[in-house]
Motif scaffolding. Structure first.
Motif, PDB file in Angstrom:
ATOM      1  N   ALA A   1      -8.884  -4.598  -1.986  1.00  0.00           N
ATOM      2  CA  ALA A   1      -9.358  -4.202  -0.648  1.00  0.00           C
ATOM      3  C   ALA A   1      -8.168  -4.053   0.286  1.00  0.00           C
ATOM      4  N   ASP A   2      -8.334  -3.228   1.321  1.00  0.00           N
ATOM      5  CA  ASP A   2      -7.310  -3.165   2.375  1.00  0.00           C
ATOM      6  C   ASP A   2      -7.945  -2.721   3.683  1.00  0.00           C
ATOM      7  N   SER A   3      -7.103  -2.519   4.678  1.00  0.00           N
ATOM      8  CA  SER A   3      -7.449  -2.011   6.013  1.00  0.00           C
ATOM      9  C   SER A   3      -7.623  -3.145   7.026  1.00  0.00           C
ATOM     10  N   GLY A   4      -6.616  -3.296   7.839  1.00  0.00           N
ATOM     11  CA  GLY A   4      -6.696  -4.239   8.951  1.00  0.00           C
ATOM     12  C   GLY A   4      -6.183  -5.638   8.653  1.00  0.00           C
ATOM     13  N   VAL A   5      -5.636  -5.857   7.468  1.00  0.00           N
ATOM     14  CA  VAL A   5      -5.197  -7.217   7.114  1.00  0.00           C
ATOM     15  C   VAL A   5      -3.923  -7.570   7.896  1.00  0.00           C
ATOM     16  N   VAL A  52      -5.552   7.129  -7.221  1.00  0.00           N
ATOM     17  CA  VAL A  52      -5.915   8.449  -6.691  1.00  0.00           C
ATOM     18  C   VAL A  52      -6.639   8.250  -5.362  1.00  0.00           C
ATOM     19  N   THR A  53      -6.115   8.877  -4.324  1.00  0.00           N
ATOM     20  CA  THR A  53      -6.741   8.714  -3.004  1.00  0.00           C
ATOM     21  C   THR A  53      -7.975   9.602  -2.932  1.00  0.00           C
ATOM     22  N   CYS A  54      -9.113   8.984  -2.628  1.00  0.00           N
ATOM     23  CA  CYS A  54     -10.396   9.695  -2.706  1.00  0.00           C
ATOM     24  C   CYS A  54     -11.030   9.902  -1.330  1.00  0.00           C
ATOM     25  N   ALA A 111       0.842  -1.205   0.000  1.00  0.00           N
ATOM     26  CA  ALA A 111       0.000   0.000   0.000  1.00  0.00           C
ATOM     27  C   ALA A 111       0.873   1.250   0.000  1.00  0.00           C
ATOM     28  N   PRO A 112       0.347   2.352  -0.541  1.00  0.00           N
ATOM     29  CA  PRO A 112       1.120   3.601  -0.473  1.00  0.00           C
ATOM     30  C   PRO A 112       1.125   4.128   0.950  1.00  0.00           C
ATOM     31  N   THR A 113       2.305   4.470   1.441  1.00  0.00           N
ATOM     32  CA  THR A 113       2.383   5.024   2.792  1.00  0.00           C
ATOM     33  C   THR A 113       3.346   6.211   2.805  1.00  0.00           C
ATOM     34  N   ALA A 114       2.854   7.334   3.325  1.00  0.00           N
ATOM     35  CA  ALA A 114       3.683   8.525   3.451  1.00  0.00           C
ATOM     36  C   ALA A 114       4.800   8.253   4.446  1.00  0.00           C
ATOM     37  N   PHE A 115       5.921   8.905   4.274  1.00  0.00           N
ATOM     38  CA  PHE A 115       7.018   8.872   5.241  1.00  0.00           C
ATOM     39  C   PHE A 115       7.660   7.488   5.411  1.00  0.00           C
ATOM     40  N   LEU A 141      -1.613   9.281  -5.852  1.00  0.00           N
ATOM     41  CA  LEU A 141      -1.654  10.732  -6.081  1.00  0.00           C
ATOM     42  C   LEU A 141      -2.529  11.455  -5.068  1.00  0.00           C
ATOM     43  N   TYR A 142      -1.953  12.516  -4.464  1.00  0.00           N
ATOM     44  CA  TYR A 142      -2.754  13.553  -3.807  1.00  0.00           C
ATOM     45  C   TYR A 142      -2.705  14.761  -4.727  1.00  0.00           C
ATOM     46  N   LEU A 143      -3.825  15.456  -4.828  1.00  0.00           N
ATOM     47  CA  LEU A 143      -3.895  16.606  -5.737  1.00  0.00           C
ATOM     48  C   LEU A 143      -3.458  17.886  -5.040  1.00  0.00           C
ATOM     49  N   ILE A 149      -1.432  -4.057   1.818  1.00  0.00           N
ATOM     50  CA  ILE A 149      -0.977  -4.089   3.219  1.00  0.00           C
ATOM     51  C   ILE A 149      -0.210  -2.796   3.473  1.00  0.00           C
ATOM     52  N   GLY A 150      -0.585  -2.082   4.510  1.00  0.00           N
ATOM     53  CA  GLY A 150       0.105  -0.848   4.870  1.00  0.00           C
ATOM     54  C   GLY A 150       1.025  -1.046   6.058  1.00  0.00           C
ATOM     55  N   ARG A 151       0.433  -0.996   7.259  1.00  0.00           N
ATOM     56  CA  ARG A 151       1.257  -1.016   8.480  1.00  0.00           C
ATOM     57  C   ARG A 151       2.205  -2.215   8.559  1.00  0.00           C
ATOM     58  N   GLY A 152       1.685  -3.401   8.238  1.00  0.00           N
ATOM     59  CA  GLY A 152       2.491  -4.615   8.425  1.00  0.00           C
ATOM     60  C   GLY A 152       3.839  -4.510   7.725  1.00  0.00           C
ATOM     61  N   LEU A 181      -9.218   4.166  -8.122  1.00  0.00           N
ATOM     62  CA  LEU A 181      -9.706   5.088  -7.088  1.00  0.00           C
ATOM     63  C   LEU A 181      -9.592   4.401  -5.731  1.00  0.00           C
ATOM     64  N   LYS A 182      -8.858   5.019  -4.824  1.00  0.00           N
ATOM     65  CA  LYS A 182      -8.614   4.392  -3.514  1.00  0.00           C
ATOM     66  C   LYS A 182      -9.418   5.102  -2.430  1.00  0.00           C
ATOM     67  N   GLY A 183     -10.106   4.273  -1.616  1.00  0.00           N
ATOM     68  CA  GLY A 183     -10.877   4.854  -0.522  1.00  0.00           C
ATOM     69  C   GLY A 183     -12.364   4.862  -0.848  1.00  0.00           C
TER      70      GLY A 183
HETATM   71  C1  LIG Z   1       1.900   5.411   8.022  1.00  0.00           C
HETATM   72  C2  LIG Z   1       0.857   5.347   6.960  1.00  0.00           C
HETATM   73  C3  LIG Z   1       0.863   6.292   5.944  1.00  0.00           C
HETATM   74  C4  LIG Z   1      -0.103   6.240   4.937  1.00  0.00           C
HETATM   75  N1  LIG Z   1      -0.047   7.138   3.920  1.00  0.00           N
HETATM   76  C5  LIG Z   1      -0.946   7.062   2.903  1.00  0.00           C
HETATM   77  C6  LIG Z   1      -0.868   7.962   1.809  1.00  0.00           C
HETATM   78  O1  LIG Z   1       0.006   8.818   1.732  1.00  0.00           O
HETATM   79  N2  LIG Z   1      -1.813   7.837   0.837  1.00  0.00           N
HETATM   80  C7  LIG Z   1      -2.803   6.893   0.888  1.00  0.00           C
HETATM   81  O2  LIG Z   1      -3.633   6.821  -0.011  1.00  0.00           O
HETATM   82  N3  LIG Z   1      -2.871   6.022   1.913  1.00  0.00           N
HETATM   83  C8  LIG Z   1      -1.976   6.089   2.914  1.00  0.00           C
HETATM   84  N4  LIG Z   1      -2.044   5.198   3.949  1.00  0.00           N
HETATM   85  C9  LIG Z   1      -3.104   4.169   3.964  1.00  0.00           C
HETATM   86  C10 LIG Z   1      -2.606   2.887   3.284  1.00  0.00           C
HETATM   87  O3  LIG Z   1      -2.391   3.085   1.924  1.00  0.00           O
HETATM   88  C11 LIG Z   1      -3.600   1.731   3.464  1.00  0.00           C
HETATM   89  O4  LIG Z   1      -4.854   2.120   2.973  1.00  0.00           O
HETATM   90  C12 LIG Z   1      -3.751   1.283   4.911  1.00  0.00           C
HETATM   91  O5  LIG Z   1      -2.532   1.365   5.581  1.00  0.00           O
HETATM   92  C13 LIG Z   1      -4.247  -0.147   4.952  1.00  0.00           C
HETATM   93  O6  LIG Z   1      -4.474  -0.564   6.266  1.00  0.00           O
HETATM   94  P1  LIG Z   1      -3.419  -1.396   7.127  1.00  0.00           P
HETATM   95  O7  LIG Z   1      -2.373  -0.423   7.545  1.00  0.00           O
HETATM   96  O8  LIG Z   1      -4.219  -1.887   8.278  1.00  0.00           O
HETATM   97  O9  LIG Z   1      -2.857  -2.492   6.266  1.00  0.00           O
HETATM   98  C14 LIG Z   1      -1.098   5.234   4.968  1.00  0.00           C
HETATM   99  C15 LIG Z   1      -1.091   4.295   5.990  1.00  0.00           C
HETATM  100  C16 LIG Z   1      -0.126   4.330   6.975  1.00  0.00           C
HETATM  101  C17 LIG Z   1      -0.138   3.291   8.042  1.00  0.00           C
END
Ligand SMILES: Cc1cc2nc3c(=O)[nH]c(=O)nc-3n(C[C@H](O)[C@H](O)[C@H](O)COP(=O)(O)O)c2cc1C
Length: 443
Positions: free
Chosen positions: A334-338, A182-184, A104-108, A156-158, A357-360, A279-281
């Protein structure tokens, strides 16, 4: 006999209880699962960074709901079938993937490890899965694309100034990326109060507490931060326009405002971007349908990992409705909480083509760079493999809703028609079936 207690996965526990572990925490890169990994990351990272990654928004209802909803889905396994060679390979937008997992895309991400985005991208390529770079990455998209021989997507963030977004899209395209996400779900900024208290933001806020926090995490201080300083490259938002690219420590940051995104922007981006558009979200079927009408190629059913709207539904609660509405036209992710392979199985069985997968993977990168991330992917793949076999499936294409029970979803609700159907396993090796169904037995 007392059962040894491990980390609870129940997010309704208090935070302290959730962290409770009675087994010793393993050495880095010997973690066995998400919960152990989270403990290791918590130790490794300064609190200000760990909290930014780990937490949700406001009272964290959405964060807890993601877990509760996944846990409330039960699997109804088919017996005596999953013992063959199992396959979890798939294809996304014409690209073959070894597993239905996407980073998953994650900032920082570059704050958890020196050049963390490159580590994640390398791990993704090594494991045959896409890596989605973020607008707010600390490594430029060009460098990520050049360092990886796997599929790179871009989130992408606009920005308020149209020309900045246009320029960024040109950079993304020129670097060879062909899938734009595109994050929505961020028309307004999320209310993450812990970041205000801790001082996490752009720029990071100095305080005695934060300096002590860093001092108590020497591996991070030396291995990540000092390394950036030593190479003269204090992290910046590397995808920002040059005039706005100040370091995360600079007090003179020139603010770059984001554009509150609306459907007109999706139309605009669709005209501009010739590649795949996701489209994400998305959490509603009507939004997914609108996205399809505007020419999107996919949606990510996501509540941003419980980080944006507290009280949002969990993706798995609305996934079936969205797959039924647009599954024929769009790739549904799909994502969130996996956290486990069985979570992936549940989402695929409802009808997702892949999961993010984001956090993991951030925890894993924090603990071991690209080898940590690869280890976590390997664990998820193995867990998915076990869950598949235990459920009587030899291929992720065999997953369907008959395998699961969840509130509000009828068994066999028929999403198979939404995607190319995969034949059920051959019944020939079960010779007694006819006998069991024979009239003599019925009488
Ligand atoms: C530290 C962090 C930064 C994130 N930054 C972005 C971001 O810049 N753009 C975005 O669309 N989603 C961002 N996300 C959300 C992830 O893309 C993803 O939807 C989410 O982490 C999925 O849930 P999970 O962490 O439980 O796997 C971020 C998530 C985390 C944990």
């Amino acid at each position: 006999m007392n059962e040894p207690r491990t980390n609870s996965r129940d997010p309704s526990d208090t935070r302290a209880k959730r962290d409770e572990v009675t087994y010793p925490i393993p050495e880095p890169n010997s973690f066995l699962n998400y919960a152990e990994l989270r403990q290791l990351a918590r130790r490794r990272l300064p609190r200000i960074i760990f909290d930014f990654i780990d937490r949700g928004t406001e009272d964290e209802h959405a964060l807890r709901r993601n877990r509760n909803a996944l846990d409330s889905v039960r699997i109804r396994p088919r017996a005596l079938r999953g013992g063959g060679v199992r396959n979890q390979a798939t294809s996304l937008f014409g690209q073959n993937c070894d597993t239905p997992i996407i980073v998953a895309p994650t900032a920082f991400a570059g704050l958890v490890w020196y050049q963390g985005e490159l580590e994640l991208a390398k791990a993704a390529a090594a494991n045959g899965m896409p890596f989605c770079a973020a607008t707010e990455a600390l490594t430029p998209v060009e460098e990520i694309a050049a360092a990886s021989n796997g599929p790179i997507w871009f989130q992408l963030y606009l920005w308020e100034k149209e020309e900045f977004t246009r320029d960024l899209l040109e950079r993304v395209w020129s670097s060879g990326v062909r899938t734009l996400l595109v994050t929505c779900d961020n028309s307004v900024s999320a209310n993450r109060e812990y970041n205000i208290r801790s001082g996490f933001g752009m720029p990071l806020r100095y305080s005695t507490r934060n300096l002590c926090d860093v001092a108590f995490h020497p591996r991070w201080a030396l291995g990540v931060f000092a390394r950036y300083l030593a190479t003269g490259s204090v992290p910046t938002f590397a995808n920002y326009p040059a005039a706005y690219r100040s370091s995360i420590l600079s007090r003179n940051t020139k603010a770059l405002r984001y554009q509150p995104i609306g459907w007109d922007h999706i139309r605009w981006i669709r005209d501009l971007w010739k590649g795949n558009l996701i489209l994400k979200g998305i959490l509603r079927a009507d939004d997914a349908i609108l996205g399809a009408k505007l020419g999107a190629d996919g949606v990510v059913v996501s509540n941003h990992g419980g980080r944006n709207l507290d009280g949002a539904v969990a993706p798995i609660e609305v996934l079936a409705e969205i797959v039924d509405a647009v599954g024929k036209q769009l790739t549904v992710i799909a994502d969130s909480g996996v956290q486990r392979g069985s979570d992936i199985l549940k989402l695929l069985a409802v009808g997702a083509k892949a999961v993010m997968i984001g956090r993991g993977l951030l925890y894993a990168t924090a603990v071991g760079g690209s080898s940590g991330a690869s280890r976590m992917v390997g664990i998820l793949q193995r867990e998915l493999d076990i869950a598949l076999g235990m459920s009587g499936c030899n291929d992720i294409g065999e997953l369907d809703r008959s395998l699961i029970e969840m509130p509000g979803v009828k068994p066999m609700a028929g999403w198979r028609e939404c995607r190319s159907a995969v034949p059920l396993p051959d019944l020939d090796p079960i010779p007694d079936l006819d006998a069991i169904n024979s009239p003599q037995i019925a009488s």
